[in-house]
Write a protein that holds these residues in place. Structure first.
Motif, PDB file in Angstrom:
ATOM      1  N   HIS A   1       0.854  -1.191   0.000  1.00  0.00           N
ATOM      2  CA  HIS A   1       0.000   0.000   0.000  1.00  0.00           C
ATOM      3  C   HIS A   1       0.888   1.237   0.000  1.00  0.00           C
ATOM      4  CE1 HIS A   1      -3.729  -2.139   1.904  1.00  0.00           C
ATOM      5  NE2 HIS A   1      -3.465  -2.543   0.682  1.00  0.00           N
ATOM      6  N   ASP A   2       0.429   2.276  -0.697  1.00  0.00           N
ATOM      7  CA  ASP A   2       1.180   3.529  -0.684  1.00  0.00           C
ATOM      8  C   ASP A   2       0.372   4.674  -0.076  1.00  0.00           C
ATOM      9  OD1 ASP A   2      -0.599   3.720  -2.750  1.00  0.00           O
ATOM     10  OD2 ASP A   2       0.859   4.286  -4.271  1.00  0.00           O
ATOM     11  N   THR A   3      -0.889   4.402   0.248  1.00  0.00           N
ATOM     12  CA  THR A   3      -1.726   5.394   0.922  1.00  0.00           C
ATOM     13  C   THR A   3      -2.650   4.676   1.902  1.00  0.00           C
ATOM     14  OG1 THR A   3      -3.458   5.246  -0.759  1.00  0.00           O
ATOM     15  CG2 THR A   3      -1.783   6.965  -1.078  1.00  0.00           C
ATOM     16  N   PHE A   4      -3.193   5.460   2.828  1.00  0.00           N
ATOM     17  CA  PHE A   4      -4.188   4.922   3.756  1.00  0.00           C
ATOM     18  C   PHE A   4      -5.512   4.753   3.033  1.00  0.00           C
ATOM     19  CE2 PHE A   4      -3.440   5.849   8.569  1.00  0.00           C
ATOM     20  CZ  PHE A   4      -2.521   4.825   8.603  1.00  0.00           C
ATOM     21  N   ARG A   5      -6.170   3.646   3.289  1.00  0.00           N
ATOM     22  CA  ARG A   5      -7.534   3.366   2.861  1.00  0.00           C
ATOM     23  C   ARG A   5      -8.036   2.232   3.746  1.00  0.00           C
ATOM     24  NH1 ARG A   5      -4.223   1.583  -1.430  1.00  0.00           N
ATOM     25  NH2 ARG A   5      -4.283  -0.661  -1.755  1.00  0.00           N
ATOM     26  N   ARG A   6      -9.310   1.936   3.676  1.00  0.00           N
ATOM     27  CA  ARG A   6      -9.842   0.839   4.492  1.00  0.00           C
ATOM     28  C   ARG A   6      -9.059  -0.432   4.165  1.00  0.00           C
ATOM     29  NH1 ARG A   6     -14.347  -0.295   7.563  1.00  0.00           N
ATOM     30  NH2 ARG A   6     -14.967  -2.479   7.520  1.00  0.00           N
ATOM     31  N   GLY A   7      -8.586  -1.109   5.205  1.00  0.00           N
ATOM     32  CA  GLY A   7      -7.825  -2.343   5.024  1.00  0.00           C
ATOM     33  C   GLY A   7      -6.316  -2.159   4.967  1.00  0.00           C
ATOM     34  N   THR A   8      -5.832  -0.917   4.872  1.00  0.00           N
ATOM     35  CA  THR A   8      -4.385  -0.689   4.855  1.00  0.00           C
ATOM     36  C   THR A   8      -3.791  -1.132   6.183  1.00  0.00           C
ATOM     37  OG1 THR A   8      -4.545   1.194   3.346  1.00  0.00           O
ATOM     38  CG2 THR A   8      -2.548   1.032   4.675  1.00  0.00           C
ATOM     39  N   ARG A   9      -2.781  -1.975   6.120  1.00  0.00           N
ATOM     40  CA  ARG A   9      -2.053  -2.388   7.318  1.00  0.00           C
ATOM     41  C   ARG A   9      -0.775  -1.560   7.407  1.00  0.00           C
ATOM     42  NH1 ARG A   9      -0.487  -7.265   8.937  1.00  0.00           N
ATOM     43  NH2 ARG A   9       0.759  -7.521   7.073  1.00  0.00           N
ATOM     44  N   PHE A  10      -0.340  -1.299   8.658  1.00  0.00           N
ATOM     45  CA  PHE A  10       0.857  -0.485   8.858  1.00  0.00           C
ATOM     46  C   PHE A  10       1.562  -0.897  10.134  1.00  0.00           C
ATOM     47  CE2 PHE A  10      -2.679   1.672  10.857  1.00  0.00           C
ATOM     48  CZ  PHE A  10      -2.175   2.157  12.044  1.00  0.00           C
ATOM     49  N   GLU A  11       2.840  -0.519  10.200  1.00  0.00           N
ATOM     50  CA  GLU A  11       3.644  -0.680  11.415  1.00  0.00           C
ATOM     51  C   GLU A  11       4.119   0.696  11.837  1.00  0.00           C
ATOM     52  OE1 GLU A  11       6.930  -3.208  10.365  1.00  0.00           O
ATOM     53  OE2 GLU A  11       5.784  -5.024  10.725  1.00  0.00           O
ATOM     54  N   THR A  12       4.158   0.920  13.145  1.00  0.00           N
ATOM     55  CA  THR A  12       4.676   2.175  13.675  1.00  0.00           C
ATOM     56  C   THR A  12       5.150   1.930  15.099  1.00  0.00           C
ATOM     57  OG1 THR A  12       4.229   4.548  13.949  1.00  0.00           O
ATOM     58  CG2 THR A  12       2.449   3.026  14.554  1.00  0.00           C
ATOM     59  N   ASN A  13       5.535   2.996  15.756  1.00  0.00           N
ATOM     60  CA  ASN A  13       5.905   2.927  17.164  1.00  0.00           C
ATOM     61  C   ASN A  13       5.020   3.908  17.927  1.00  0.00           C
ATOM     62  OD1 ASN A  13       7.504   4.899  15.649  1.00  0.00           O
ATOM     63  ND2 ASN A  13       8.350   5.438  17.632  1.00  0.00           N
ATOM     64  N   LEU A  14       4.278   3.388  18.884  1.00  0.00           N
ATOM     65  CA  LEU A  14       3.381   4.189  19.715  1.00  0.00           C
ATOM     66  C   LEU A  14       3.566   3.777  21.164  1.00  0.00           C
ATOM     67  CD1 LEU A  14       0.106   3.864  17.598  1.00  0.00           C
ATOM     68  CD2 LEU A  14       1.462   5.929  17.876  1.00  0.00           C
ATOM     69  N   ALA A  15       3.549   4.749  22.041  1.00  0.00           N
ATOM     70  CA  ALA A  15       3.679   4.494  23.481  1.00  0.00           C
ATOM     71  C   ALA A  15       4.906   3.632  23.768  1.00  0.00           C
ATOM     72  CB  ALA A  15       2.414   3.841  24.034  1.00  0.00           C
ATOM     73  N   GLY A  16       5.975   3.849  23.005  1.00  0.00           N
ATOM     74  CA  GLY A  16       7.212   3.111  23.209  1.00  0.00           C
ATOM     75  C   GLY A  16       7.167   1.673  22.728  1.00  0.00           C
ATOM     76  N   GLN A  17       6.125   1.338  21.971  1.00  0.00           N
ATOM     77  CA  GLN A  17       5.938  -0.037  21.506  1.00  0.00           C
ATOM     78  C   GLN A  17       5.915  -0.091  19.983  1.00  0.00           C
ATOM     79  OE1 GLN A  17       5.663  -2.638  23.763  1.00  0.00           O
ATOM     80  NE2 GLN A  17       6.133  -0.990  25.198  1.00  0.00           N
ATOM     81  N   ASP A  18       6.486  -1.153  19.417  1.00  0.00           N
ATOM     82  CA  ASP A  18       6.306  -1.419  17.996  1.00  0.00           C
ATOM     83  C   ASP A  18       4.907  -1.984  17.829  1.00  0.00           C
ATOM     84  OD1 ASP A  18       8.825  -0.567  17.186  1.00  0.00           O
ATOM     85  OD2 ASP A  18       9.725  -2.518  17.576  1.00  0.00           O
ATOM     86  N   VAL A  19       4.121  -1.355  16.976  1.00  0.00           N
ATOM     87  CA  VAL A  19       2.705  -1.653  16.836  1.00  0.00           C
ATOM     88  C   VAL A  19       2.391  -2.005  15.389  1.00  0.00           C
ATOM     89  CG1 VAL A  19       0.407  -0.574  16.949  1.00  0.00           C
ATOM     90  CG2 VAL A  19       2.073  -0.140  18.756  1.00  0.00           C
ATOM     91  N   VAL A  20       1.486  -2.954  15.214  1.00  0.00           N
ATOM     92  CA  VAL A  20       0.927  -3.271  13.903  1.00  0.00           C
ATOM     93  C   VAL A  20      -0.544  -2.909  13.947  1.00  0.00           C
ATOM     94  CG1 VAL A  20       0.422  -5.093  12.225  1.00  0.00           C
ATOM     95  CG2 VAL A  20       2.543  -5.155  13.521  1.00  0.00           C
ATOM     96  N   GLY A  21      -1.006  -2.186  12.930  1.00  0.00           N
ATOM     97  CA  GLY A  21      -2.401  -1.780  12.898  1.00  0.00           C
ATOM     98  C   GLY A  21      -2.982  -1.903  11.509  1.00  0.00           C
ATOM     99  N   SER A  22      -4.285  -1.697  11.427  1.00  0.00           N
ATOM    100  CA  SER A  22      -4.945  -1.663  10.124  1.00  0.00           C
ATOM    101  C   SER A  22      -6.079  -0.649  10.173  1.00  0.00           C
ATOM    102  CB  SER A  22      -5.469  -3.038   9.723  1.00  0.00           C
ATOM    103  OG  SER A  22      -6.479  -3.457  10.597  1.00  0.00           O
ATOM    104  N   VAL A  23      -6.319  -0.001   9.042  1.00  0.00           N
ATOM    105  CA  VAL A  23      -7.386   0.987   8.934  1.00  0.00           C
ATOM    106  C   VAL A  23      -8.709   0.233   8.853  1.00  0.00           C
ATOM    107  CG1 VAL A  23      -8.329   2.883   7.574  1.00  0.00           C
ATOM    108  CG2 VAL A  23      -5.838   2.627   7.801  1.00  0.00           C
TER     109      VAL A  23
END
Length: 162
Positions: A59-81
């Protein structure tokens, strides 16, 4: 003022030990606010603690179903829209890689006003990692989101002035 959050049944506020809301009036257009929330390259400029965001599955943009990794609250997080209604609402769910049973659902409602935008954000969190992080300061996530909204408002106003 706006529609209710489309909570996944297992992440509703009544089933979540951590639940909070934050709201703010922003002197910038809904289009500018939306552009910041959906441009993950901009997140480090306003999202407390976020250093990087990587979109997954080509994916190159956010849309419903886009999965992503980031760091939040000091944690490596995996999420999806999970919700994606342009200029109106967006929500993502996910959790820390270190604690798969710890989950969160974070929704945003964007409403135009006479002077810009009313932003409402609401989050539910479940699981041992989030509960442990909140023990020393039970309002830590709420305060972090207050800072998030303050930063987002500042960056949105700056973007419109540029």
């Amino acid at each position: 003022m706006f529609e209710a959050i489309h909570w996944p049944e297992d992440m509703t506020p009544s089933r979540s030990p951590i639940h909070f809301t934050n709201e703010r009036e922003v002197a910038a257009s809904p289009a500018t606010v939306w552009s910041l929330l959906t441009d993950t390259r901009a997140w480090p400029s306003f999202y407390p603690g976020v250093e990087r965001v990587r979109l997954l599955d080509s994916h190159d943009t956010f849309r419903r179903g886009t999965r992503f990794e980031t760091n939040l609250a000091g944690q490596d997080v995996v999420g999806s829209v999970e919700e994606f209604e342009p200029m109106t609402r967006i929500a993502w769910g996910g959790g820390p890689k270190a604690s798969p049973v710890s989950r969160a659902y974070h929704a945003w409602i964007i409403t135009p006003t006479a002077t810009g935008t009313h932003l409402w954000t609401e989050e539910t969190m479940q699981g041992p990692l989030w509960i442990e992080l909140a023990k020393p300061a039970p309002d830590i996530f709420w305060r972090t989101h207050e800072t998030l909204l303050e930063n987002l408002a500042r960056v949105a106003i700056e973007r419109e002035r540029a």
